[in-house]
Design a protein around this motif. Structure first.
Motif, short mmCIF file in Angstrom:
data_model
loop_
_atom_site.label_atom_id
_atom_site.label_comp_id
_atom_site.label_asym_id
_atom_site.label_seq_id
_atom_site.Cartn_x
_atom_site.Cartn_y
_atom_site.Cartn_z
N ASP A 166 27.23 -1.78 -4.99
CA ASP A 166 27.66 -2.28 -3.69
C ASP A 166 26.46 -2.59 -2.77
N HIS A 167 25.31 -2.75 -3.37
CA HIS A 167 24.09 -3.01 -2.58
C HIS A 167 23.51 -4.38 -2.96
N ALA A 168 22.85 -4.98 -1.99
CA ALA A 168 22.22 -6.28 -2.23
C ALA A 168 20.73 -6.15 -1.94
N TYR A 169 19.97 -7.20 -2.28
CA TYR A 169 18.56 -7.17 -1.91
C TYR A 169 18.16 -8.47 -1.23
N LEU A 170 17.14 -8.34 -0.40
CA LEU A 170 16.63 -9.51 0.32
C LEU A 170 15.11 -9.44 0.28
N GLU A 171 14.48 -10.57 -0.07
CA GLU A 171 13.02 -10.55 -0.13
C GLU A 171 12.43 -10.81 1.25
N LEU A 172 11.43 -10.00 1.62
CA LEU A 172 10.74 -10.13 2.91
C LEU A 172 9.25 -10.30 2.60
N TYR A 173 8.46 -10.41 3.64
CA TYR A 173 7.05 -10.76 3.41
C TYR A 173 6.15 -10.09 4.43
N ILE A 174 5.09 -9.48 3.95
CA ILE A 174 4.06 -8.94 4.85
C ILE A 174 2.83 -9.83 4.70
N PRO A 175 2.44 -10.53 5.76
CA PRO A 175 1.29 -11.44 5.63
C PRO A 175 -0.03 -10.68 5.45
N PRO A 176 -1.08 -11.40 4.99
CA PRO A 176 -2.40 -10.75 4.90
C PRO A 176 -2.83 -10.22 6.26
N ASN A 177 -3.71 -9.24 6.23
CA ASN A 177 -4.20 -8.62 7.46
C ASN A 177 -4.85 -9.67 8.37
N PRO A 178 -4.29 -9.91 9.57
CA PRO A 178 -4.86 -10.96 10.44
C PRO A 178 -6.26 -10.60 10.94
N ALA A 179 -6.59 -9.31 10.94
CA ALA A 179 -7.91 -8.90 11.45
C ALA A 179 -8.94 -8.81 10.33
N SER A 180 -8.59 -9.32 9.15
CA SER A 180 -9.48 -9.16 8.00
C SER A 180 -10.81 -9.89 8.21
N VAL A 181 -11.90 -9.20 7.85
CA VAL A 181 -13.21 -9.85 7.92
C VAL A 181 -13.88 -9.92 6.54
N SER A 182 -13.28 -9.24 5.56
CA SER A 182 -13.87 -9.29 4.21
C SER A 182 -12.75 -9.24 3.18
N ASN A 183 -13.14 -9.43 1.93
CA ASN A 183 -12.16 -9.42 0.83
C ASN A 183 -11.49 -8.05 0.71
N GLU A 184 -12.23 -7.00 1.09
CA GLU A 184 -11.71 -5.64 0.88
C GLU A 184 -10.62 -5.28 1.87
N ASP A 185 -10.68 -5.85 3.08
CA ASP A 185 -9.69 -5.42 4.07
C ASP A 185 -8.60 -6.49 4.29
N LYS A 186 -8.38 -7.32 3.27
CA LYS A 186 -7.38 -8.38 3.49
C LYS A 186 -5.94 -7.86 3.44
N TRP A 187 -5.76 -6.63 2.91
CA TRP A 187 -4.42 -6.03 2.92
C TRP A 187 -4.28 -5.10 4.13
N SER A 188 -3.15 -5.15 4.81
CA SER A 188 -2.97 -4.29 6.00
C SER A 188 -2.67 -2.85 5.61
N ILE A 189 -2.10 -2.64 4.42
CA ILE A 189 -1.86 -1.29 3.91
C ILE A 189 -2.41 -1.25 2.48
N SER A 190 -2.47 -0.07 1.90
CA SER A 190 -3.11 0.05 0.58
C SER A 190 -2.49 -0.87 -0.46
#
Ligand code: FAD
Length: 465
Positions: A194-218
């Motif tokens: 009785d459950h459905a799913y919906l795809e959502l989206y978390i954009p890349p980290n807007p404050a990113s300054v390097s390749n390493e911090d492009k994700w906002s969470i791990s």
């Protein structure tokens, strides 16, 4: 000299892997897909706004290696390993729970990328010919000379092919399965939750300054926001974004019928995810993306003599909470080809044996997947569950291979079949349950006796630290 011609219907993930495996064993393969080539520019443009990922784990990787080590390496070069789940509470606190005992990981991969990579691999094989925009509409298993006659719809016209055997890898709503059912006394059941799913989206980290911090969470965690009746998950993509999926009762989705209600719901239940996604992104997803239904399909047998067999979701769609649907479909191929070799390429004997021996494993993983929904959206935050996990982990370290947590057996040990994992877990669970009861009862007695002011959680941590 080929060993015969096999038609594979469905050039999805499992169909491509099956085509490569049959080709490797000396068959001529005709691969049919009802949709256009997903690598064509118009198809890429059509789906470029969405990046949908899934988790590939040991059973899937083992099958890719079985076909070709280099193929497995190509796949693994484009994954993000996830060593643990990250549980997000209502206040935004994050707690990491390891998946394996020794740093093992499941791997996030872009589904479209994987399908394209497999099709590229299919293209370089001389003995595989692929037909796009060919939709299977009829199967005659009694054609002259013991052959199988298949009718496809192509550009509005019927087109006929004759082959020695048909492998249906055409997904949860399989046409092959329907054709098989007319010719075989197949037990079949289909359960929608009785459950459905919906795809959502978390954009890349807007404050990113390097390749390493492009994700906002791990990026190396599978993120979960468990809220008992519903939940949100997120898996990282290589570009810094995350594909997130909300799972909830249909009624819950229906009640979110205005922008204010949607945002209000996120403010109340997923405040940190709301910040990560942004209001506009959430509303876009709610307006544009379909709600998907979640279905489990069980059937048996999977074959008609040596003429037809179904694999992948066509034979066993399951709810996605163990991340095993594709991995299990890949394993189908490895198991089938191993039986084929053992039976010296006698197809009928192989299909019969596969149907007989594979069923218990498929039923096991379908049920495990269903049970894991409760674990992910609810149990992961319960003290008793955490205590059980801790004890499970301690026993696994003490007894090494003789005691393995269920998740380890399912996700990291392709040498242990699903039904065997369930058998071992049933025994282990009973033991863990007794220990938990003992720990909790002693804790209660201890509490009464010494009238201590310790809380339950500190008792638990005292016992286990
Ligand atoms: P499909 O991917 O459905 O492919 C079937 C193909 O057959 C399609 O290309 C279709 O166009 C074609 N076809 C259909 N009918 C015909 C016809 N009549 N003629 C010709 N062609 C036809 N699995 C995992 O292992 N890990 C995960 O993390 C994971 N996450 C998931 C998350 C969600 C939200 C969902 C819904 C599923 C997830 N799965 C996951 C499951 C996984 O997606 C499926 O198990 C997998 O895609 C099955 O592959 P398949 O090739 O059998 O079927």
């Amino acid at each position: 000299m080929t060993k015969g011609t096999v038609a594979i219907v469905g050039a999805g993930l499992v169909g491509c892997v099956a085509a490569l495996a049959f080709e490797k064993k000396g068959y001529k393969v005709l691969l049919f897909e009802s949709r256009p080539d997903c690598r064509s520019p118009d198809q890429i443009a059509k789906y470029s706004f969405r990046s949908i990922n899934l988790a590939v784990s040991a059973r899937g990787i083992e099958t890719l290696r079985f076909i070709d080590d280099k193929l497995a390496e190509k796949v693994l070069a484009n994954v993000l390993p996830m060593h643990a789940r990250m549980v997000h509470d209502l206040k935004g606190n994050q707690v990491s729970q390891d998946y394996g005992l020794n740093g093992e990981a499941i791997n996030s991969i872009d589904r479209a990328y994987l399908n394209r990579l497999l099709l590229d691999e299919v293209d370089i094989k001389n003995n595989i010919k692929t037909y796009y925009n060919h939709k299977l509409v009829a199967s005659d298993f009694e054609a002259e000379g013991g052959r199988v006659m298949l009718t496809f719809e192509h550009e509005g016209k019927p087109i006929i092919f004759e082959v020695d055997s048909l492998v249906g890898a055409d997904g949860a709503y399989s046409t092959t399965r329907k054709h098989l059912q007319r010719n075989v006394r197949m037990n079949f059941s289909q359960d929608y939750i009785d459950h459905a799913y919906l795809e959502l989206y978390i954009p890349p980290n807007p404050a990113s300054v390097s390749n390493e911090d492009k994700w906002s969470i791990s990026p190396n965690h599978l993120h979960i926001w468990p809220r008992h009746a519903f939940m949100l998950i997120a898996l990282a993509n290589l570009d810094g974004s995350f594909t997130s999926t909300m799972f909830a009762p249909w009624k819950c989705f229906e009640e979110l019928d205005s922008d204010d209600k949607i945002i209000g719901f996120f403010e109340q239940n997923f405040p940190d995810a709301l910040k990560l996604m942004g209001k506009d992104t959430i509303l876009n997803s709610f307006h544009q993306n379909p709600r998907g239904s979640l279905v489990s399909t069980k059937c048996n047998p999977y074959n008609l003599a040596g003429k037809c067999i179904i694999i992948g979701d066509a034979a066993h769609s399951m709810v996605p909470f163990y991340g095993q649907g594709m991995n299990c479909g890949f394993e189908d191929v490895r198991v089938l080809i191993n039986i084929l070799e053992k039976n010296e390429f006698n197809i009928q004997q192989t299909y019969d044996e596969y149907s007989m021996t594979r069923n218990k494993d498929l039923l096991s993983i379908i049920d495990l997947s269903m049970n894991n929904y409760t674990e992910m959206r609810h149990s992961v935050v319960s003290n008793t569950y955490l205590l059980r996990k801790k004890i499970d982990g301690i026993l696994a370290r003490v007894f090494k291979n003789k005691w393995l947590p269920l998740y380890t057996m399912v996700s990291f040990r392709p040498d242990i079949m699903y039904s065997e994992a369930v058998r071992r877990e049933t025994r282990q669970k009973a033991i863990v349950r007794s220990i938990v009861n003992l720990v909790q009862n002693s804790a209660i007695i201890g509490l009464v006796l010494i009238a201590s002011r310790l809380t339950r959680s500190t008792i638990i941590s005292k016992f286990l630290s």
